[in-house]
Design a protein around this motif. Structure first.
Motif, PDB file in Angstrom:
ATOM      1  N   ASN A 193       0.806  -1.328  -0.121  1.00  0.00           N
ATOM      2  CA  ASN A 193      -0.197  -0.170   0.006  1.00  0.00           C
ATOM      3  C   ASN A 193       0.849   1.365   0.109  1.00  0.00           C
ATOM      4  O   ASN A 193       0.298   2.164  -0.587  1.00  0.00           O
ATOM      5  N   ALA A 194       1.951   1.307   0.753  1.00  0.00           N
ATOM      6  CA  ALA A 194       2.808   2.419   0.715  1.00  0.00           C
ATOM      7  C   ALA A 194       3.417   2.600  -0.474  1.00  0.00           C
ATOM      8  O   ALA A 194       3.535   3.614  -1.216  1.00  0.00           O
ATOM      9  N   LEU A 195       3.875   1.636  -1.432  1.00  0.00           N
ATOM     10  CA  LEU A 195       4.255   1.656  -2.788  1.00  0.00           C
ATOM     11  C   LEU A 195       3.354   2.340  -3.628  1.00  0.00           C
ATOM     12  O   LEU A 195       3.583   3.190  -4.514  1.00  0.00           O
ATOM     13  N   ALA A 196       2.222   1.766  -3.539  1.00  0.00           N
ATOM     14  CA  ALA A 196       1.059   2.164  -4.420  1.00  0.00           C
ATOM     15  C   ALA A 196       0.856   3.476  -4.052  1.00  0.00           C
ATOM     16  O   ALA A 196       0.525   4.616  -5.042  1.00  0.00           O
ATOM     17  N   PHE A 236      12.273   5.523  -3.383  1.00  0.00           N
ATOM     18  CA  PHE A 236      12.443   6.527  -2.093  1.00  0.00           C
ATOM     19  C   PHE A 236      11.364   5.545  -0.835  1.00  0.00           C
ATOM     20  O   PHE A 236      11.945   5.505   0.112  1.00  0.00           O
ATOM     21  N   THR A 237      10.439   4.755  -1.371  1.00  0.00           N
ATOM     22  CA  THR A 237       9.853   4.017  -0.514  1.00  0.00           C
ATOM     23  C   THR A 237      10.513   2.775  -0.131  1.00  0.00           C
ATOM     24  O   THR A 237      10.530   2.399   1.098  1.00  0.00           O
ATOM     25  N   GLN A 238      11.189   2.326  -0.912  1.00  0.00           N
ATOM     26  CA  GLN A 238      11.988   1.031  -0.873  1.00  0.00           C
ATOM     27  C   GLN A 238      13.122   1.250   0.249  1.00  0.00           C
ATOM     28  O   GLN A 238      13.497   0.483   1.256  1.00  0.00           O
ATOM     29  N   ALA A 239      13.667   2.560   0.247  1.00  0.00           N
ATOM     30  CA  ALA A 239      14.492   3.040   1.097  1.00  0.00           C
ATOM     31  C   ALA A 239      14.242   3.443   2.618  1.00  0.00           C
ATOM     32  O   ALA A 239      14.639   2.903   3.546  1.00  0.00           O
ATOM     33  N   LEU A 240      13.002   3.701   2.714  1.00  0.00           N
ATOM     34  CA  LEU A 240      12.057   3.932   3.780  1.00  0.00           C
ATOM     35  C   LEU A 240      11.706   2.496   4.583  1.00  0.00           C
ATOM     36  O   LEU A 240      11.908   2.368   5.581  1.00  0.00           O
ATOM     37  N   ILE A 241      11.411   1.512   3.708  1.00  0.00           N
ATOM     38  CA  ILE A 241      11.365   0.191   4.076  1.00  0.00           C
ATOM     39  C   ILE A 241      12.657  -0.451   4.648  1.00  0.00           C
ATOM     40  O   ILE A 241      12.463  -1.022   5.781  1.00  0.00           O
ATOM     41  N   LEU A 242      13.641  -0.242   4.030  1.00  0.00           N
ATOM     42  CA  LEU A 242      14.824  -0.620   4.304  1.00  0.00           C
ATOM     43  C   LEU A 242      15.419   0.040   5.911  1.00  0.00           C
ATOM     44  O   LEU A 242      15.907  -0.653   6.834  1.00  0.00           O
ATOM     45  N   GLU A 243      15.049   1.205   6.070  1.00  0.00           N
ATOM     46  CA  GLU A 243      15.500   1.915   7.381  1.00  0.00           C
ATOM     47  C   GLU A 243      14.451   1.420   8.405  1.00  0.00           C
ATOM     48  O   GLU A 243      14.773   1.170   9.394  1.00  0.00           O
ATOM     49  N   GLN A 244      13.137   1.273   8.118  1.00  0.00           N
ATOM     50  CA  GLN A 244      12.186   0.486   9.198  1.00  0.00           C
ATOM     51  C   GLN A 244      12.761  -0.691   9.508  1.00  0.00           C
ATOM     52  O   GLN A 244      12.443  -1.136  10.503  1.00  0.00           O
ATOM     53  N   GLN A 245      13.340  -1.490   8.639  1.00  0.00           N
ATOM     54  CA  GLN A 245      13.822  -2.843   8.863  1.00  0.00           C
ATOM     55  C   GLN A 245      15.270  -2.746   9.622  1.00  0.00           C
ATOM     56  O   GLN A 245      15.717  -3.996  10.059  1.00  0.00           O
ATOM     57  N   GLY A 246      15.598  -1.743   9.995  1.00  0.00           N
ATOM     58  CA  GLY A 246      16.879  -1.710  10.508  1.00  0.00           C
ATOM     59  C   GLY A 246      18.159  -1.784   9.644  1.00  0.00           C
ATOM     60  O   GLY A 246      19.157  -1.838  10.144  1.00  0.00           O
ATOM     61  N   ASN A 249      18.763  13.134  -7.952  1.00  0.00           N
ATOM     62  CA  ASN A 249      17.818  14.311  -7.847  1.00  0.00           C
ATOM     63  C   ASN A 249      18.390  15.065  -6.628  1.00  0.00           C
ATOM     64  O   ASN A 249      17.936  14.842  -5.467  1.00  0.00           O
ATOM     65  N   PRO A 250      19.484  15.826  -6.901  1.00  0.00           N
ATOM     66  CA  PRO A 250      20.116  16.669  -5.715  1.00  0.00           C
ATOM     67  C   PRO A 250      19.205  17.927  -5.128  1.00  0.00           C
ATOM     68  O   PRO A 250      19.471  18.101  -3.858  1.00  0.00           O
ATOM     69  N   ASP A 251      18.023  18.160  -5.540  1.00  0.00           N
ATOM     70  CA  ASP A 251      17.081  18.888  -4.936  1.00  0.00           C
ATOM     71  C   ASP A 251      15.846  18.397  -4.579  1.00  0.00           C
ATOM     72  O   ASP A 251      15.202  19.092  -4.075  1.00  0.00           O
ATOM     73  N   ALA A 252      15.982  16.866  -4.075  1.00  0.00           N
ATOM     74  CA  ALA A 252      14.932  16.724  -3.480  1.00  0.00           C
ATOM     75  C   ALA A 252      15.246  16.821  -2.130  1.00  0.00           C
ATOM     76  O   ALA A 252      16.017  15.921  -1.202  1.00  0.00           O
ATOM     77  N   ARG A 253      14.358  17.667  -1.242  1.00  0.00           N
ATOM     78  CA  ARG A 253      14.690  17.973   0.140  1.00  0.00           C
ATOM     79  C   ARG A 253      14.275  16.731   0.980  1.00  0.00           C
ATOM     80  O   ARG A 253      14.992  16.388   2.016  1.00  0.00           O
ATOM     81  N   ASN A 254      13.360  16.371   0.661  1.00  0.00           N
ATOM     82  CA  ASN A 254      12.750  14.964   1.683  1.00  0.00           C
ATOM     83  C   ASN A 254      13.760  13.879   1.714  1.00  0.00           C
ATOM     84  O   ASN A 254      14.061  13.339   2.762  1.00  0.00           O
ATOM     85  N   VAL A 255      14.378  13.664   0.585  1.00  0.00           N
ATOM     86  CA  VAL A 255      15.344  12.434   0.345  1.00  0.00           C
ATOM     87  C   VAL A 255      16.713  13.106   1.140  1.00  0.00           C
ATOM     88  O   VAL A 255      17.126  12.092   1.774  1.00  0.00           O
ATOM     89  N   GLU A 267      21.966  -0.192   4.069  1.00  0.00           N
ATOM     90  CA  GLU A 267      21.283  -0.364   2.755  1.00  0.00           C
ATOM     91  C   GLU A 267      20.544   0.906   2.411  1.00  0.00           C
ATOM     92  O   GLU A 267      20.354   1.342   1.239  1.00  0.00           O
ATOM     93  N   ALA A 268      19.868   1.304   3.385  1.00  0.00           N
ATOM     94  CA  ALA A 268      18.824   2.443   3.250  1.00  0.00           C
ATOM     95  C   ALA A 268      19.735   3.504   2.811  1.00  0.00           C
ATOM     96  O   ALA A 268      19.297   4.437   1.881  1.00  0.00           O
ATOM     97  N   ALA A 269      20.881   3.834   3.652  1.00  0.00           N
ATOM     98  CA  ALA A 269      21.764   4.963   3.178  1.00  0.00           C
ATOM     99  C   ALA A 269      22.411   5.259   1.691  1.00  0.00           C
ATOM    100  O   ALA A 269      22.149   6.185   1.200  1.00  0.00           O
ATOM    101  N   GLU A 270      22.763   3.865   1.258  1.00  0.00           N
ATOM    102  CA  GLU A 270      23.112   3.531  -0.108  1.00  0.00           C
ATOM    103  C   GLU A 270      21.804   3.910  -1.077  1.00  0.00           C
ATOM    104  O   GLU A 270      22.331   4.566  -1.942  1.00  0.00           O
ATOM    105  N   ALA A 271      20.696   3.456  -0.680  1.00  0.00           N
ATOM    106  CA  ALA A 271      19.690   3.718  -1.773  1.00  0.00           C
ATOM    107  C   ALA A 271      19.465   5.140  -1.606  1.00  0.00           C
ATOM    108  O   ALA A 271      18.966   5.687  -2.736  1.00  0.00           O
ATOM    109  N   LEU A 272      19.265   5.740  -0.476  1.00  0.00           N
ATOM    110  CA  LEU A 272      19.156   7.277  -0.523  1.00  0.00           C
ATOM    111  C   LEU A 272      20.157   8.100  -1.212  1.00  0.00           C
ATOM    112  O   LEU A 272      19.714   9.154  -1.931  1.00  0.00           O
ATOM    113  N   ARG A 273      21.260   7.610  -1.028  1.00  0.00           N
ATOM    114  CA  ARG A 273      22.400   8.359  -1.687  1.00  0.00           C
ATOM    115  C   ARG A 273      22.251   8.300  -3.398  1.00  0.00           C
ATOM    116  O   ARG A 273      22.436   9.140  -3.919  1.00  0.00           O
ATOM    117  N   ALA A 274      21.912   6.972  -3.818  1.00  0.00           N
ATOM    118  CA  ALA A 274      21.680   6.740  -5.276  1.00  0.00           C
ATOM    119  C   ALA A 274      20.470   7.902  -5.564  1.00  0.00           C
ATOM    120  O   ALA A 274      20.495   8.262  -6.663  1.00  0.00           O
TER     121      ALA A 274
END
Length: 440
Positions: free
Chosen positions: A55-58, A76-86, A102-108, A90-97
């Motif tokens: 549902n989060a992805l959708a 971005f949602t996949q990165a949030l899931i990785l973060e939630q799972q601890g 998208n260097p102007d994506a403030r939420n990311v 991997e979450a940091a690597e995904a967010l960096r990518a």
């Protein structure tokens, strides 16, 4: 991306009602979402927290109406899931990518800073929180980012960073461009230009002793220099400092003692020791200004005529243009009082540097420095007071996407031109450097 097994925690009635309220509010405004930015951040996060991954992805993808936006939302949602799972690395690597593209994506950027903070990478988190704080127009958001920035600074009491580089230069001897120069009307054949390929190095470290929440004592040291096959051109600098810092609201006051030991050609050349002070004022969206004062005693090993003191006052300002770009500019006024006034001079300098993160995962910087030195007595043989004007322009590119285990490559080109009313001091040089940088 494989998400793995995860059992969501039981949802309380209040939590589910809160989630429903958020989803309803965001659904009402969904049509206002842009096509290339991650939207519905809070609602997606709530769904992730309750294990509603599909549902989060959708929901995240529903806020975009083109393929680029959907891909960004899904990543971005996949990165949030990785973060939630601890799975923080991997979450940091995904967010960096995502941020690299998208260097102007403030939420990311905000989420990446939070993940880095959880990992204990205070220095890396601080970089992103400062970019966010300096570029937002919302005072409340700025206050939040600045609190997290302050926490990032105190997360780890020590710092360590450095680089190694290969630095070819067209004129390491800084010899005049002309084949024949005139000093006091007398023709002189100057030293021949010498090109060379050397290697540069730098290593800096510090340790902070926190006295309370707003004050600390920091000690540190660093060594940097350049080495060539012809050792007579080798230079190295050993710097040390100890200072006391105190934060008072938007102001930071620092005072301490600095020392420097310089070697040239493998032999001792100069020592310097004296107090240094700085005042930093954070003016919110208008940027951060810093005033610096320095005085130090100069002692040259074999050139008593150069012994004396140096006094300097400098002012710089950092302005965040956006969350992916900033500019720093300022100037210095200094005076060197040497034993022999032929070597005493007043120095004026102006400098500016522009930083920009690009969607290719690179960080570029362009810098310009102009410097004027007015010597205080007539130069021997020349029959006039020496006056030098120097321009240094540089262009650098840090290739963050090519980093391996935190070591990032950097390319840099610098052009130096020195103009002087005494021809023997006229020179120009080009330097190309390839760095491998690391912050621990």
């Amino acid at each position: 991306m494989a998400i793995g097994n995860y059992k969501p925690r039981a949802a309380s009635a209040r939590g589910l009602l809160g989630m429903a309220a958020i989803l309803l509010a965001l659904a009402t405004n969904a049509t206002a979402a842009t096509t290339t930015k991650v939207t519905g951040f809070d609602a997606v996060r709530v769904l992730v927290e309750y294990g509603e991954y599909d549902n989060a992805l959708a929901l995240a993808e529903s806020f975009a109406n083109d393929e680029k936006g959907k891909a960004l939302a899904a990543a971005f949602t996949q990165a949030l899931i990785l973060e939630q799972q601890g799975r923080l690395p991997e979450a940091a690597e995904a967010l960096r990518a995502i941020l690299s593209a998208n260097p102007d994506a403030r939420n990311v950027r905000r989420e990446l800073a939070g993940v880095l903070l959880k990992q204990g990478a205070g220095g890396a988190a601080l970089h992103h929180y400062e970019l966010l704080a300096n570029s937002t127009t919302n005072a409340q958001q700025r206050a939040v980012y600045e609190r997290f920035a302050a926490r990032s600074r105190t997360l780890r009491p020590w710092t360590l960073d450095g680089y190694i580089s290969i630095a070819p230069s067209t004129n390491i001897s800084e010899a005049p461009d002309a084949d024949l120069v005139y000093v006091g009307g007398v023709p002189i054949q100057p030293e021949t230009k010498q090109s060379g390929i050397g290697y540069g190095y730098e290593l800096n470290g510090s340790y902070r002793f926190d006295l309370d929440e707003v004050s600390a004592i920091t000690v540190g040291a660093g060594i940097d220099g350049t080495a060539y096959r012809d050792e007579s051109f080798n230079t190295s600098f050993l710097d040390t400092f100890v200072d006391y810092r105190r934060d008072v609201g938007d102001w930071t006051f620092t005072g301490g003692l600095t020392g420097q030991y310089v070697m040239k050609g493998g032999d001792p050349y100069r020592t310097a020791l004296g107090p240094a002070f700085s005042v930093r004022h954070n003016m919110g969206r208008r940027g951060v200004s810093t005033l610096r004062l320095l005085w130090r005693k100069l002692d040259y090993r074999n050139q008593d005529a150069l012994d004396g003191s140096e006094t300097m006052i400098g002012l710089s300002h950092l302005y965040g243009i956006s969350s992916s770009s900033s500019i720093r500019f300022g100037g210095n006024l200094g005076y060197v009082d040497a034993e022999n006034d032929t070597n005493s001079y007043i120095r004026y300098s102006l400098n500016a540097q522009y930083f920009r993160e690009w969607s290719i995962g690179a960080i570029s910087d362009i810098a310009l420095m102009v410097d004027d030195r007015e010597y205080q007595d007539i130069t021997y043989l020349a029959g006039e007071k020496r006056s030098d004007q120097r321009i240094v322009a540089s262009l650098g590119l840090t290739l963050r996407n090519l980093s391996v285990r935190g070591f990032a490559p950097r390319l840099e080109y610098a052009y130096t031109q020195n103009f002087s009313n005494i021809d023997v001091y006229d020179f120009s040089k080009n330097t190309f450097s390839t760095y491998l940088t690391k912050k621990f």
